[in-house]
Design an enzyme around this catalytic site. Structure first.
Site, PDB file in Angstrom:
ATOM      1  N   TYR A 112       9.211   4.608  11.568  1.00 57.06           N
ATOM      2  CA  TYR A 112       8.005   3.816  12.191  1.00 57.06           C
ATOM      3  C   TYR A 112       8.257   3.781  13.428  1.00 57.06           C
ATOM      4  O   TYR A 112       7.101   3.715  14.324  1.00 57.06           O
ATOM      5  CB  TYR A 112       8.167   2.353  11.475  1.00 57.06           C
ATOM      6  CG  TYR A 112       7.890   2.447   9.718  1.00 57.06           C
ATOM      7  CD1 TYR A 112       6.684   2.974   9.250  1.00 57.06           C
ATOM      8  CD2 TYR A 112       8.965   2.235   9.012  1.00 57.06           C
ATOM      9  CE1 TYR A 112       6.815   3.193   7.830  1.00 57.06           C
ATOM     10  CE2 TYR A 112       9.056   2.259   7.658  1.00 57.06           C
ATOM     11  CZ  TYR A 112       7.729   2.565   7.048  1.00 57.06           C
ATOM     12  OH  TYR A 112       7.616   2.801   5.725  1.00 57.06           O
ATOM     13  N   HIS A 132      12.459  -3.521   3.950  1.00 56.88           N
ATOM     14  CA  HIS A 132      13.130  -2.026   4.021  1.00 56.88           C
ATOM     15  C   HIS A 132      14.849  -2.138   4.211  1.00 56.88           C
ATOM     16  O   HIS A 132      15.312  -1.292   3.720  1.00 56.88           O
ATOM     17  CB  HIS A 132      12.695  -1.486   5.291  1.00 56.88           C
ATOM     18  CG  HIS A 132      11.321  -1.197   5.275  1.00 56.88           C
ATOM     19  ND1 HIS A 132      10.333  -2.145   5.344  1.00 56.88           N
ATOM     20  CD2 HIS A 132      10.354  -0.199   5.058  1.00 56.88           C
ATOM     21  CE1 HIS A 132       8.949  -1.714   5.466  1.00 56.88           C
ATOM     22  NE2 HIS A 132       9.021  -0.525   4.965  1.00 56.88           N
ATOM     23  N   ALA A 136       0.791  -1.268   0.038  1.00 53.35           N
ATOM     24  CA  ALA A 136       0.014  -0.009   0.102  1.00 53.35           C
ATOM     25  C   ALA A 136       0.711   1.288   0.009  1.00 53.35           C
ATOM     26  O   ALA A 136       1.933   1.397   0.866  1.00 53.35           O
ATOM     27  CB  ALA A 136      -0.965  -0.100   1.352  1.00 53.35           C
ATOM     28  N   HIS A 139      -4.352   5.181   7.214  1.00 46.99           N
ATOM     29  CA  HIS A 139      -2.865   5.472   7.522  1.00 46.99           C
ATOM     30  C   HIS A 139      -2.587   6.231   6.090  1.00 46.99           C
ATOM     31  O   HIS A 139      -1.908   7.234   6.084  1.00 46.99           O
ATOM     32  CB  HIS A 139      -2.166   4.052   7.572  1.00 46.99           C
ATOM     33  CG  HIS A 139      -0.778   4.396   7.253  1.00 46.99           C
ATOM     34  ND1 HIS A 139       0.170   4.476   8.310  1.00 46.99           N
ATOM     35  CD2 HIS A 139       0.230   4.390   6.413  1.00 46.99           C
ATOM     36  CE1 HIS A 139       1.396   5.057   8.049  1.00 46.99           C
ATOM     37  NE2 HIS A 139       1.321   4.684   6.644  1.00 46.99           N
ATOM     38  N   GLU A 140      -2.996   5.461   5.119  1.00 45.28           N
ATOM     39  CA  GLU A 140      -2.335   6.024   3.565  1.00 45.28           C
ATOM     40  C   GLU A 140      -3.212   7.565   3.195  1.00 45.28           C
ATOM     41  O   GLU A 140      -2.741   8.517   2.861  1.00 45.28           O
ATOM     42  CB  GLU A 140      -2.890   5.036   2.618  1.00 45.28           C
ATOM     43  CG  GLU A 140      -2.326   3.910   2.508  1.00 45.28           C
ATOM     44  CD  GLU A 140      -0.798   3.814   2.616  1.00 45.28           C
ATOM     45  OE1 GLU A 140      -0.172   4.996   2.092  1.00 45.28           O
ATOM     46  OE2 GLU A 140      -0.147   3.055   3.249  1.00 45.28           O
ATOM     47  N   GLU A 198       4.372   9.326   8.737  1.00 45.86           N
ATOM     48  CA  GLU A 198       3.838   8.019   8.916  1.00 45.86           C
ATOM     49  C   GLU A 198       2.727   8.143  10.180  1.00 45.86           C
ATOM     50  O   GLU A 198       1.926   7.163  10.329  1.00 45.86           O
ATOM     51  CB  GLU A 198       4.874   7.221   9.207  1.00 45.86           C
ATOM     52  CG  GLU A 198       5.806   6.786   8.281  1.00 45.86           C
ATOM     53  CD  GLU A 198       5.195   6.396   6.903  1.00 45.86           C
ATOM     54  OE1 GLU A 198       4.190   5.700   7.124  1.00 45.86           O
ATOM     55  OE2 GLU A 198       5.744   6.527   5.903  1.00 45.86           O
ATOM     56  N   HIS A 222      -1.253  10.462   4.845  1.00 44.10           N
ATOM     57  CA  HIS A 222      -0.327  10.787   3.725  1.00 44.10           C
ATOM     58  C   HIS A 222      -0.850  11.849   2.816  1.00 44.10           C
ATOM     59  O   HIS A 222      -0.421  13.012   2.566  1.00 44.10           O
ATOM     60  CB  HIS A 222       0.217   9.636   3.051  1.00 44.10           C
ATOM     61  CG  HIS A 222       1.198   8.933   3.779  1.00 44.10           C
ATOM     62  ND1 HIS A 222       2.218   9.446   4.653  1.00 44.10           N
ATOM     63  CD2 HIS A 222       1.118   7.496   3.971  1.00 44.10           C
ATOM     64  CE1 HIS A 222       2.805   8.225   5.193  1.00 44.10           C
ATOM     65  NE2 HIS A 222       2.319   7.182   4.647  1.00 44.10           N
TER      66      HIS A 222
HETATM   67 ZN   LIG Z   1       2.832   5.140   5.325  1.00 44.05          ZN
END
Ligand SMILES: [Zn+2]
Length: 601
Positions: free
Chosen positions: A510, A500, A343, A372-373, A400, A376
């Site tokens: 995060y 990552h 995502a 969450h998205e 984030e 942003h």
């Molecule tokens: Zn994110």
């Protein structure tokens, strides 16, 4: 689960100015002029890069990958050149805004590259190949059935067979050893690039993005970890005890670290999937709220779920998403082609062309990820009037944390208000809800911290390739209290089995976000006038909270992050106090349950 936000691409430009003043001392006016042109061209190029990347992630073919890789190489080259040219303004007295822009320009590349074109290309090629290896990674069972990471995650979330879990864990980690040599070469090349622009190593460059000296930042993280550690220990003790009951002391040592394959996730990073093993119903009578069931009962499709997400933001006074968002986003996995399902949220034109790309399933975790998205996207739109260099989060942890602060406000009260839940359970039944939250959000903290503890030491040379795996597990033991289920050696490269690391995406953001989201959440609750137990607060519909939120979001990266934090919270320091307050009832409950049990490992 964790979503990538495309910031690394924004520092892209072809800056080919004829340097008319090279022979004389530069002036502040020239510096301003340099930056103006840089921003104009950066903005222009960033749109092209994002379009190439959008197409590549939505239609994965050799050609779209080559085109996106070309764009990234061009960006890296242009930024490297630009940073070099900007050196002539070093030491010049400039306005605070301009000084900040030059600093941000230097920090723009996650993987700084050597000036030497052949070395730069070598580094870019290695970077793309590591990312590709991870993306293509599969484990094939004896039956011949091959599983990618999505399939492995799915089985590991529900399987309660320790032998099967061990097999899948070891199978997935076997994708990484071939990356080891290239990874270490990548580290060397990137470090060379970092040194050429004045940093000790790439890790020091990453830590410089937090408006503090790199060492101060490390100390600040340690302070935050010490704040949350007692809560983590209580959770760890309880979970280990229940797992030992389920699997027996031969599988789970009752006073040792938890084997990493039993926590419902290939990396043991979030534990929410093993909630059903934790015996909570009997103790409390409540079973928590099953959001997946609520969504299915309403017959919601993926788009309908995103509408609920948008509705939360608009209830706080934010404008609706533009029509293009609904036309151009990807909400469901296409059946006729490969796409990157991980995502992500996009801002294609740095103005209004906002999009989400996500393969949504009708289930509770995806409902949270949508928020969450969208966090942003609403952040991106809030700061769009800032100059290009400031169009970013106050720091990457902020970006984030925005949507997750909203997701915390998805309380039973909220679900009831919007008609998804018929009645709100009584307050005495909060433990199941809190435990579910803690299994994801508290269990994640030491994992979120240790990834870059390892990587910073790799970049600084304190961890050498001869010790990559040994030191990885030393840190996982120290912070998480987990251990590998099968013997490990330096023939393995377990860090590379985490996206990552393979894809070189910094991770401390995060950890910070998981603390900041509670700090934001508490501030928004206060602003909405809420008084009561923190975990029951929702600020749905509060225009006051929305106005204050927007005030911080609109600042983008124009000021050091403590200034932005202060606007919303009145506080200038990242503080885990809000997180601890949220979980007070759970901590009390866990400590009662754990009486007589040894904590730690
Ligand atoms: Zn994110």
């Amino acid at each position: 689960m964790k979503s990538l936000f495309l910031v690394l691409l924004f520092l892209a430009m072809n800056f080919l100015s004829t340097n008319a003043h090279a022979q004389t001392a530069p002036t502040a006016d020239e510096a301003q002029d340099f930056m103006n042109k840089a921003e104009a061209q950066l903005a222009d190029l960033s749109v092209k890069v994002q379009r190439a990347s959008w197409v590549q992630e939505n239609f994965i073919t050799d050609d779209t990958q080559a085109m996106a890789a070309d764009a990234i190489d061009e960006v890296t080259a242009a930024t490297t050149q630009l940073v070099e040219q900007a050196k002539r303004f070093d030491g010049l007295a400039l306005s605070p805004d301009l000084t900040r822009k030059f600093m941000l320009l230097k920090l723009g590349l996650t993987a700084p590259a050597p000036k030497d074109a052949a070395l730069r290309r070598e580094m870019t090629t290695i970077g793309v190949s590591l990312d590709g290896d991870y993306g293509k990674g599969k484990y094939c069972r004896k039956s011949g059935e091959c599983l990618d990471i999505t399939a492995i995650e799915k089985i590991m979330s529900t399987s309660r067979n320790p032998e099967e879990l061990k097999e899948l864990w070891a199978g997935w980690h076997a994708i990484a050893p071939p990356m080891r040599k290239r990874y270490s070469r990548f580290v060397d090349l990137s470090n060379q690039g970092a040194r050429e622009i004045g940093f000790k190593d790439t890790g020091a460059l990453w830590r410089s993005g937090y408006d503090m000296k790199p060492d101060e930042f490390s100390a600040d993280l340690e302070r935050l970890w010490n704040q949350v550690k007692p809560l983590y220990l209580s959770l760890h003790t309880y979970v280990r005890w229940k797992l030992a009951e389920k699997y027996g002391p031969n599988v789970v040592p009752p006073e040792g670290p938890i084997p990493a394959h039993l926590l419902g996730n290939p990396w043991a990073q979030e534990w929410g999937n093993i909630y059903d093993l934790l015996d909570v119903r009997e103790d409390k009578g409540g079973v928590g709220i099953n959001v997946t069931e609520l969504l299915k009962k309403k017959n919601l499709d993926p788009k309908g779920m995103v509408k609920y997400g948008e509705g939360f933001f608009t209830s706080m006074g934010f404008e609706k998403l533009p029509p293009t968002f609904w036309e151009r986003s990807l909400f469901t996995k296409p059946s006729d082609r490969d796409v990157v399902c991980h995502a992500s949220a996009w801002d294609l034109d740095n103005k209004d062309d906002l999009r989400v790309k996500m393969c949504i399933q009708v289930r509770g975790t995806d409902f949270v990820t949508i928020h969450h998205e969208l966090g942003h996207n609403f952040y991106q739109r809030a700061y769009k009037e800032q100059p290009f260099m400031f169009q970013n989060g106050a720091n990457d942890g902020f970006h984030e944390a925005i949507g997750d602060a909203i997701a915390l406000a998805i309380t039973p009260e909220y679900l009831h208000k919007v008609g998804l839940l018929e009645s709100v359970p009584q307050a005495s039944n909060d433990i199941p809800e809190l435990l579910k939250q803690a299994l994801d959000r508290v269990a994640f903290l030491p994992f979120g911290l240790m990834i870059d503890q390892w990587r910073w030491k790799v970049f600084s040379g304190e961890i050498t390739p001869a010790d990559y795996n040994k030191q990885w597990w030393a840190l996982r033991l120290k912070y998480q209290g987990v251990a590998p289920p099968v013997a490990r050696s330096e023939a393995d490269f377990d860090p590379g089995a985490k996206y990552h690391v393979a894809a070189n995406v910094p991770y401390t953001r995060y950890f910070l976000a998981h603390i900041l989201e509670f700090q934001f959440y508490r501030a928004l609750c206060r602003e909405s006038g809420y008084k009561g137990q923190l975990n029951r607060c929702t600020f749905y519909g509060s225009k006051e909270a929305g106005a204050k939120f927007n005030q911080m979001l609109a600042m983008g990266q124009s000021k050091p992050w403590p200034d932005a934090l202060e606007v919303l919270t009145g506080e200038r320091q990242t503080d885990a106090g809000a997180l601890l307050e949220y979980f007070v009832p759970l901590k009390t409950w866990l400590d009662e349950q754990n009486k007589g049990k040894k904590a730690g490992w």
